[in-house]
Scaffold this motif. Structure first.
Motif, PDB file in Angstrom:
ATOM      1  N   TRP A  75       0.837  -1.191   0.000  1.00 20.52           N
ATOM      2  CA  TRP A  75       0.000   0.000   0.000  1.00 20.52           C
ATOM      3  C   TRP A  75       0.874   1.244   0.000  1.00 20.52           C
ATOM      4  O   TRP A  75       1.947   1.266   0.625  1.00 20.52           O
ATOM      5  N   TYR A 130      -2.938   5.118   1.856  1.00 17.52           N
ATOM      6  CA  TYR A 130      -4.022   4.214   1.445  1.00 17.52           C
ATOM      7  C   TYR A 130      -5.170   4.186   2.450  1.00 17.52           C
ATOM      8  O   TYR A 130      -6.312   4.499   2.116  1.00 17.52           O
ATOM      9  N   SER A 188      -7.016  -3.490  -2.951  1.00 14.96           N
ATOM     10  CA  SER A 188      -7.527  -2.137  -3.204  1.00 14.96           C
ATOM     11  C   SER A 188      -8.990  -1.947  -2.818  1.00 14.96           C
ATOM     12  O   SER A 188      -9.630  -1.017  -3.300  1.00 14.96           O
ATOM     13  N   LEU A 203      -3.418   3.882  -5.163  1.00 14.44           N
ATOM     14  CA  LEU A 203      -3.015   3.862  -3.764  1.00 14.44           C
ATOM     15  C   LEU A 203      -2.391   2.529  -3.335  1.00 14.44           C
ATOM     16  O   LEU A 203      -2.027   2.365  -2.171  1.00 14.44           O
TER      17      LEU A 203
END
Length: 252
Positions: free
Chosen positions: A94, A98, A154, A196
């Motif tokens: 990440w 994030y 994600s 991200l």
């Protein structure tokens, strides 16, 4: 105080990459998290590496027997106490913002589920080898049947609004089944078109071997969704085509 995020991670023989994954979590600007790692009986030194990090937020469980990633995720989910559930496999990363960006976006939109862009990277250099996967579509049960836009690295969901969703341990496509079951219960998932996260594209990854898992994908529809044979074949064909397009756009 910000809400607790429970990070769910299965680990198995991840010694080569787990250190980078751990550092990406420790670098998060959002600090109110617990990390539930369930090790699926690694035979390398994955467990020893995890134990080197003296952070009480990292909660390692060593499972009694190897039973696959879905089962390992479920064991972590059973122990999760956070409002938000985030997933991070033991070889992915990440970006530092994030958790903060995703939870802010979720609360601003009063969303049950959100997902973002992620980089698709070489397994060793972590340099992009494909164009970023873009979160550019509102996700619904209907469109998720044709292609799985949600990746664990994600995607975050809110247990306060939808409860916990577990993975079917008898499916090799357990991620897709779980997301479909979740999307049956909510109107939509919201896209955040910002990169991200980093997904490590490993050569031996099951998810890359599309030809080998067409049967498993067919069973997502036939066995787990209860569709007819014809309907299951229709969605499997759509999934296969979209999967080809997903991995065909080489990064330049």
């Amino acid at each position: 105080m910000k809400e607790l995020v429970s990070i769910i991670t299965p680990s198995y023989n991840s010694a080569e990459f787990i250190g980078e994954t751990i550092q990406s979590v420790l670098d998060q600007t959002y600090e109110n998290w617990e990390w539930l790692i369930s090790d699926d009986r690694s035979t390398d030194n994955t467990v020893e590496i995890i134990r080197q990090y003296n952070d009480p937020r990292i909660k390692l469980q060593i499972l009694e027997q190897n039973a696959g990633a879905g089962n390992a995720r479920n064991k972590s989910l059973e122990r999760a106490e956070g409002r938000f559930i985030a997933f991070l496999d033991s070889d992915d990363l990440w970006l530092p913002e994030y958790l903060e960006t995703m939870t802010d976006f979720m609360q601003e939109n009063k969303a049950e589920l959100v997902y973002c862009n992620y980089s698709r990277c070489d397994e060793h250099s972590m340099e992009p080898i494909l164009k970023d996967f873009e979160a550019d579509t509102v996700v619904t049960f209907s469109n998720l049947l044709k292609t799985c836009r949600l990746a664990p690295v994600s995607t975050i969901y809110d247990t306060q609004r939808v409860g916990k969703f577990f993975f079917p341990v008898k499916s090799k496509r357990e991620d897709h089944v779980m997301w479909l079951n979740l999307l049956k219960e909510i109107p939509k998932g919201y896209p955040l078109n910002k990169t991200l996260a980093k997904y490590r594209m490993r050569e031996n990854s099951v998810s890359r071997k599309k030809k080998n898992i067409i049967k498993d994908q067919y069973l997502v529809y036939k066995e787990f969704m209860g569709f007819s044979t014809l309907t299951s074949l229709y969605y499997t064909a759509n999934w296969a085509l979209n999967g080809f397009l997903k991995y065909s756009k080489i990064f330049n």
